[in-house]
Design an enzyme around this catalytic site. Structure first.
Site, PDB file in Angstrom:
ATOM      1  CB  CYS A   1      -7.851 -25.768   6.307  1.00 38.19           C
ATOM      2  SG  CYS A   1      -7.762 -25.799   8.360  1.00 38.19           S
TER       3      CYS A   1
ATOM      4  CG  HIS B   1     -10.279 -22.508  10.273  1.00 37.82           C
ATOM      5  ND1 HIS B   1     -10.768 -23.583   9.730  1.00 37.82           N
ATOM      6  CD2 HIS B   1     -11.114 -21.743  10.530  1.00 37.82           C
ATOM      7  CE1 HIS B   1     -12.012 -23.046   9.422  1.00 37.82           C
ATOM      8  NE2 HIS B   1     -12.163 -22.134  10.184  1.00 37.82           N
TER       9      HIS B   1
ATOM     10  CG  ASP C   1      -6.251  -4.898   1.697  1.00 40.35           C
ATOM     11  OD1 ASP C   1      -6.265  -4.671   2.772  1.00 40.35           O
ATOM     12  OD2 ASP C   1      -6.524  -4.175   0.777  1.00 40.35           O
TER      13      ASP C   1
ATOM     14  CB  CYS D   1     -10.810 -28.527   9.697  1.00 42.47           C
ATOM     15  SG  CYS D   1     -11.201 -26.794  10.164  1.00 42.47           S
TER      16      CYS D   1
ATOM     17  CG  ASP E   1      -0.256   0.156   2.574  1.00 39.87           C
ATOM     18  OD1 ASP E   1       1.041   0.364   2.416  1.00 39.87           O
ATOM     19  OD2 ASP E   1      -1.074   0.191   3.683  1.00 39.87           O
TER      20      ASP E   1
ATOM     21  CB  CYS F   1     -13.009 -26.298   7.186  1.00 40.75           C
ATOM     22  SG  CYS F   1     -11.375 -25.522   6.516  1.00 40.75           S
TER      23      CYS F   1
END
Ligand SMILES: [Zn+2]
Length: 379
Positions: free
Chosen positions: A329, A358, A289, A332, A92, A327
């Protein structure tokens, strides 16, 4: 080199499927961009952020300028080499942080509003701790109080040393409390600053995005989009406040994106809770973002397919289910709510790392779902 290709345009909304190509690879859009403020997505290693499905990060010019300084980062091979992130990166402009030191701290607020504010910042007002001039912003270091200055030339010079694939033009991010006259003056200053950024840039391998401001005033947004949209930026950021509910986010983005050149990518700055994703896409946003996944994760708030879960609550101590049954991931697949609840209650850092991983995975998966829905003519 930088390019943006639109693969499909929705017939139902302004949403589009696209691919942004950079010297460090490609990213499919719409995409969620995790915030790596100080060259780290807090608690996670670069490879973990990548494993969690992230393809681009946004780092913070102001914070990296303050610590460790852009020279250190440049010597390490830019942010890519420094944090070992071999994928696209944004920085930024630093404007938002500098202005947050001023009006933001004077009035104790950020840019997201809960209700219509009293517009107490009128034309000519200066915040107490920063001084805005035509060349930039004088402010004091929050570290040691020493006088510092940041303007369009300085911002571009720092961002070129940091070496991200996409850099942002320096803008004033006005307080939501600014009245229309202040906002207009601020906008004119921002437009001058952004032109300066284009004139002083030296690196041809970095894309530069111009930023559209104008707050919640639709005619100022349109004016800003007309002026910035006509400049030779490779893409555009839409910054500032959008209003008081999710629909005004979509409406305001739509107003701006109807004016901006259709063939260039648009990034929505600092917005993106999971419930916002479809509004951002429908408004024509390509990337966005938000600090939410890691910010909430460290406080024990987990995003799941059935809503938010406060994992610190005692009842989860005996819950053997994963954080989110839907999920995919690694967290998980591996750990129970019981274990993560225990870690968070015991203030173990691993707990924050697992919830952060997660949440980042969840946000990326949500963005993938948005792309899937556009591809299937559902959005
Ligand atoms: Zn998960």
């Amino acid at each position: 080199m930088f390019s943006f290709k639109i693969l499909k345009r929705s017939k139902l909304s302004r949403a589009r499927l696209g691919v942004i190509s950079t010297p460090h690879g490609e990213i499919e859009t719409p995409a969620f961009i995790p915030v790596a403020t100080r060259a780290t997505v807090r608690t996670l290693e670069s490879r973990e952020v990548r494993d969690a499905g992230s393809r681009m990060l946004i780092c913070n010019t102001y914070h990296l300028h303050m610590m460790p300084g852009e020279q250190i980062v440049q010597k390490a091979g830019g942010i890519h080499g420094f944090m070992q992130w071999d994928a696209p990166l944004m920085t930024d402009s630093g404007g938002f942080q500098v202005f947050s030191l001023g009006f933001g701290s004077d009035h104790g607020m950020g840019k997201i509003l809960k209700e219509e504010p009293e517009r107490t910042i009128v034309q000519g007002t200066q915040p107490s701790s920063v001084k805005i001039t035509d060349d930039g912003v004088h402010f004091r270091s929050p570290v040691d109080g020493s006088p510092l200055f940041l303007g369009p030339k300085e911002s571009v010079r720092i961002q070129e040393k940091l070496g991200a694939d996409i850099i942002f033009a320096f803008d004033e991010c006005p307080s939501p409390l600014a009245d229309e006259a202040y906002m207009r003056t601020s906008l004119e200053r921002t437009h001058r600053w952004e032109t300066t950024c284009l004139n002083v840039r030296k690196r041809s391998d970095q894309a530069m995005y111009g930023i559209v401001q104008g707050g919640t005033f639709p005619h100022l947004r349109i004016e800003s989009a007309n002026i910035i949209g006509a400049l030779p930026f490779e893409g555009f950021g839409v910054g500032g406040e959008f209003g008081y509910d999710k629909r005004s986010l979509r409406r305001m983005l739509g107003i701006v994106n109807d004016v901006l050149p259709e063939s260039k990518p648009r990034h929505v700055l600092g917005v993106g809770h999971p419930e916002d994703f479809s509004y951002i896409a429908e408004g024509g946003g390509d990337t966005f973002d938000c600090i939410a996944p890691t910010h909430y994760a460290r406080r024990g708030v987990v995003f799941t397919s059935t809503g938010r879960l406060e994992i610190k609550k005692r009842r989860y101590l005996t819950d053997q289910k994963p954080l989110d049954h839907a999920c995919a991931c690694d967290v998980c697949k591996t750990y129970s709510r019981s274990y993560i609840c225990h870690l968070m209650r015991a203030h173990e850092l691993t707990g924050m790392k697992l919830t952060s991983y997660h949440n980042i995975h969840f946000f990326n998966a949500r963005a993938a779902l948005i792309r899937h829905r556009i591809a299937n003519d559902e959005l």
